[in-house]
Design a protein around this motif. Sequence first.
Motif, mmCIF file in Angstrom:
data_model
loop_
_atom_site.group_PDB
_atom_site.id
_atom_site.type_symbol
_atom_site.label_atom_id
_atom_site.label_comp_id
_atom_site.label_asym_id
_atom_site.label_seq_id
_atom_site.Cartn_x
_atom_site.Cartn_y
_atom_site.Cartn_z
ATOM 1 N N VAL A 189 0.838 -1.198 0.000
ATOM 2 C CA VAL A 189 0.000 0.000 0.000
ATOM 3 C C VAL A 189 0.880 1.258 0.000
ATOM 4 N N ILE A 236 2.029 1.942 -3.414
ATOM 5 C CA ILE A 236 0.986 2.495 -4.292
ATOM 6 C C ILE A 236 0.822 3.989 -4.016
ATOM 7 N N THR A 255 3.773 6.037 -5.398
ATOM 8 C CA THR A 255 3.788 6.107 -6.863
ATOM 9 C C THR A 255 2.662 7.001 -7.378
ATOM 10 N N ARG A 276 7.353 -2.891 -6.170
ATOM 11 C CA ARG A 276 6.196 -3.730 -6.521
ATOM 12 C C ARG A 276 6.563 -4.825 -7.501
#
Lengths: 703, 296, 310
Positions: C134, C137, C140, C194
């Motif tokens: 998370v 994310i 990014t 990731r």
Amino acid sequence: MNDASASTGTGTRPILDIRDLCISYFTRAGEIPAVVDFSLKLAPGESVGLVGESGCGKSTVAMAIMRYLGTNGGIVGGSIEFDGRDLTTMAEEDLRRIRGSEIAMIYQEPMAALNPSMRIGRQLMEVPLFHENVSEAEAEKRAIAMLEDVNLPDAERVMEAYPHQISGGQQQRVVIAMALLSNPKLLLLDEPTTALDVTVEAGIVELIADISKKFGTSMLYISHNLGLILETCDRVCVMYSGEVVEEGTVNEVFDRMRHPYTHGLFNAIPLPTADKNSRPLVAIRGQLPLPHQRPPGCFFGPRCDFFVEGRCDAQPIPMTGMTSPTHRVRCIRWEEIDWDNYAPDRKEREPHPPGEIVLQVEAMRKYYPVHDDSLLAIFRGDTTRQVKANESLSFSARKQETVAIVGESGCGKSTFAKVLTGLETATDGKIIFGNTDIGQIAVGDRTEGQLSSLQMVFQNPNDTLNPSQTVGSQIARVIRKFGVESDPDKIHDRVMRLLDLVKLPRDFALRRPRQLSGGQKQRIGIARAFAGNPSMVIADEPVSALDVSVQAAVTDLLMDIQEEFGTTLLFISHDLSVVRYLADRIVVMYLGQIMERGSTDEVFSPPYHPYTEALLSAVPIADTRVEKKRIVLEGQLPSVLNPPKGCPFHTRCPRKIGAICENERPPVHDVSDQHKIACHIPLDELKAVEPVFRLASDAPSAA
Amino acid sequence: MVDETLDPVANRRVPFIVTALKSFLLLRESWVGMIGAAIVIFWVLVAILAPLLAPFDPLATLAPLQKPGAVGPDGAIFWLGTDQIGRDILSRIIYGCRTVLIYAPLATLCAYTVGILMGLTAGYKGGVWDEVLSRTSDIILSFPVLVLYVIIIATIGASGTNIIIAITFASAPGIMRIVRGLTLDLRNRDYVAAAQTRGEPTWRILLVEILPNARGPLIVDACLRLGYVTITIGVLGFLGLGLPPPDPDWGSMIADTRQFALVFPHMSLFPSIAISSLVLGLNLLADGLREISLRD
Amino acid sequence: MTVFIAKRFGFMILTMIIVSLLLFLLLEYSPGSVATKVLGPYSSEEQRQLWLEAHGYMQPIYVRYFDWLFNFATGDFGESVRFKVPVADVLWSRLANTAILGGFVFAIMIPLSLTLGVLAGMREGSKLDRTISVTSIVTTSLPEFASAVLLSAIFVFGLGLLPGTSGMSRGWNIQEMILPTMVLVLYDFGYVARMTRASMAEVMTTHYIRTAILKGLPYKTVIMKHALRNAMIAPFTVIMLQINWLLSGVIVVEYFFAYKGFGALLLEASLNQDIFMIEACAMIAVFVAVVTQTLADIGYTYLNPRIRFS
């Protein structure tokens, strides 16, 4: 080994003692009990087979012994005692010392089981390095010695190789060597030959059967194939839906089975010794219940012919001992059912006379160009090579006849199907179908009539239907495309009738493929193939991905529909038992060439082509009465890129007669007007060969 | 797809909207996806209801350099303050959302149309088609993306259409690679072979047998790409290559107010938060969708 | 293998030639507009004609292209319109500055993202995994210009710890490197992490990892000897391609922090129609990108024995 003394570990302490084992997986949907109440004793040096269909929990048992059930699996009850220690409560570090040293495992897919970026030698050496703290040199010595023990030629080269550089059979030998390196007390084998070709399988099975003799290792052999269990094990446990339903010595279970499921299983498997007219298969009706939807009482109840309401579904059924101390069964009615005089409803089939010729293949060849980008090839200015996928194929098929094309991987049987359907065009030769040569006509150029009269049934049930369309619309598309009907109501009617034909409920038309089981998807695939009234259907391994009990039903369905429509069936398979069961005539292929062809009876009895003979002897047979000749082929299946000169089989042929085999194409012997054998050996010599199968005169004898 | 509506057997088909709602309900399984969806829906609603939500005209110059919460001349409150020439920042963010939510999906859609056509052709036809399309893509992809945008926009000029053209040109090759990969895999499926053996035309195989079955990964990718295109439009605005002023645009709002940031950080901070939250929403949604698609 | 490398290099050169042709056509197709760009919009028609003749623009287009390409290959990039000095004089020092910034970013990003990715992928679905996923994310999702604003707000205006610009006006100062580096690391590490996580998680579910565990190897050995090498094949390519992304990122970051680097130069040149500078910058950027891509491809096959010994 079948007659080996079957001790259940009453005298000596068992090496493995599993009691009341329960294993569950925990998912978001809740607890899924994969194995319920599993018990097993394994004596030192003994081999026990664990047999059952997919989803019965047999692999889960093996993984539980290794205590490797993933993050969502767990042992919820019972104990697993190994050599006096309980594995279920053992600390992780102690467990690690046992794994790979005292208990070792052999896996289903050897290629996947080996680390692709590590040399084989290193992967082998790790075992003694970590378990016995030996020196590098010593580890290497042992690894090489073990590779030689598993009959791998050129062990030093194999040590240096990466897994992808050796063949599947060799990879499995490496995995076996890895398992044996620490001289384990217990060996777990999880479908060790399922991913291999049948002649390669024979060699591995022979090796496995030797292990316990040579190393005194106890083995737990997991398989769905009863024939393999017969060849390798002393005792057998039959599993169904998470529990053992019958156990006993191999002879007890194979000859005097007492559980209706075991019976059903044996009645559903085709044997290479019997065909559809002499021993029609009997499928088990219904489906394996999902683990969280098991019925009360006997799990097999809803599929059993002997089910009695109020008794079989009253309470959980325990394992019951029988007259023999080793033979136990989970059926409360075992004493009431008169198995000796039980004859299942076998559907009689009348052999039908052959019709006119529908398909005539004449000297058909299919070559593929492949580009070779190696420096050497560029240097020689020769970057294109030919893969001779099909070499001079000639045979014919008649109306309503079933012709089987048999061979191992790379024999060109699937290429032939592609040429026939027009996905590829022939390089040379003719394929005359309905009076026209369609060999050169690609699928896009074929007339609607040519397309509709030649349809296919595919191998992989999960792949055969478009996942994003309903089943009904996929069948309807065929009807509309081939103009069988154009009125929407009539199309609808026809879809319904096709669903009836393949014995599926009509409301399946609105379902999507993922809501169907494997067998149901194959049925839809069959309905789709027959929707356009084809005169010929090509079935490419249509049942090989299905479970035994489902296989029989789908095979029978295919034959019923074929009979009803008078369709010619071209059945492509690697499984000689199935082929024997349904084919009228057989074409045996090896590396793109026809080795032998003839009627089924002719191919299954002498004179044989040496390859056919080896193929037959490699088939595991789940019948204790059959004695078969043992022929294990040497060497590997050659690559199609670089096929041997002369007779393609000469590199592995046990009957090779000399240089002529290496240099010259074999002549074709005409044994009868349809039985042809391509071999250098004189026909008389071939005729003198003993048959591969022989029924033991003194039928089932007690152990 | 094409035929299903005519299909006699499938005439009990559920309307598309129900299927869409059902798939949306699947998101419940992933809280990450739910949060993402909530953020995205929030911004979509803001864009639709902009005239109702915005307290001021986004272009009107009211009172320059007001801090958040300041009270305007007629008693109205500048919740997020005003910029250097006195425009209300909240109103500009609300209207700026429209700009982003019109151009980003439009550009993504164009890129997808081109990319899917290229990918299907390259993957299914193979041979020369594949070689030419793949090599072309490789060359375009070898440009650092922003360098490509800067050069294209600097040469052809900054306008809405040109931004869409530039984004399509720069993103289609990436989409093509994905579609090509999926096509290469799907074309070997037996149901494709079945369609081929009954002589279906190529377009039908591509659009009925292959494309619908590639939708899972493509939807996830589209979400991610939409987020990335949003960033790109913002960056172009920030670099002075975006939509011509005075239309509110989050990127250019940050660029315009940057030199005042020492004293009035709020002027660039709020648009930054706005764009980041929208992108975050899209990325979380993509992650949720991916997680769910991996489950079955 | 040799053939493969030769092919890759051949393709690299081909790409460069095609890119140069495209750039040339895009920017220099009409000599008239070149003259306008160089001499400015207020130059007279006469001046433009004289300039065009003096610089060989009256020749056919293919001759001009080959001249241009030859000059380019020999390091003569022309004269910058904006800086009024040869392009090369400005370019190399700017490139060096960007290389320093890139070096900082990679030195922090790679160990960080690989470690986090491996930790997360090792035990898929664990709390650590979810936290890392998370977080990556979220980071990014912050565009560079937005995170630059946020970080400046915190560290410059809020805490007053760091300088807000990186112009290096009083000599080279490592403090001025911190914010640009942070912004780039923040935006880029999530992606690499990731990818590493996905690769590691996939490797951990393979059968050969099961084999290694059931062989009785200690968990550490399973991870270090069996999992890592296979799990690093995919991230390696991703990291190499990250150089391409970085070339995009530096444009924004250098512009924001007024760092005198290559990205800011390219942007400045574009906004000012400094065509020779644009050409030089674009060619360099593509060259760097293509070289790293080639190295990534070669490295990938080297790391992957299945391709290396096929």
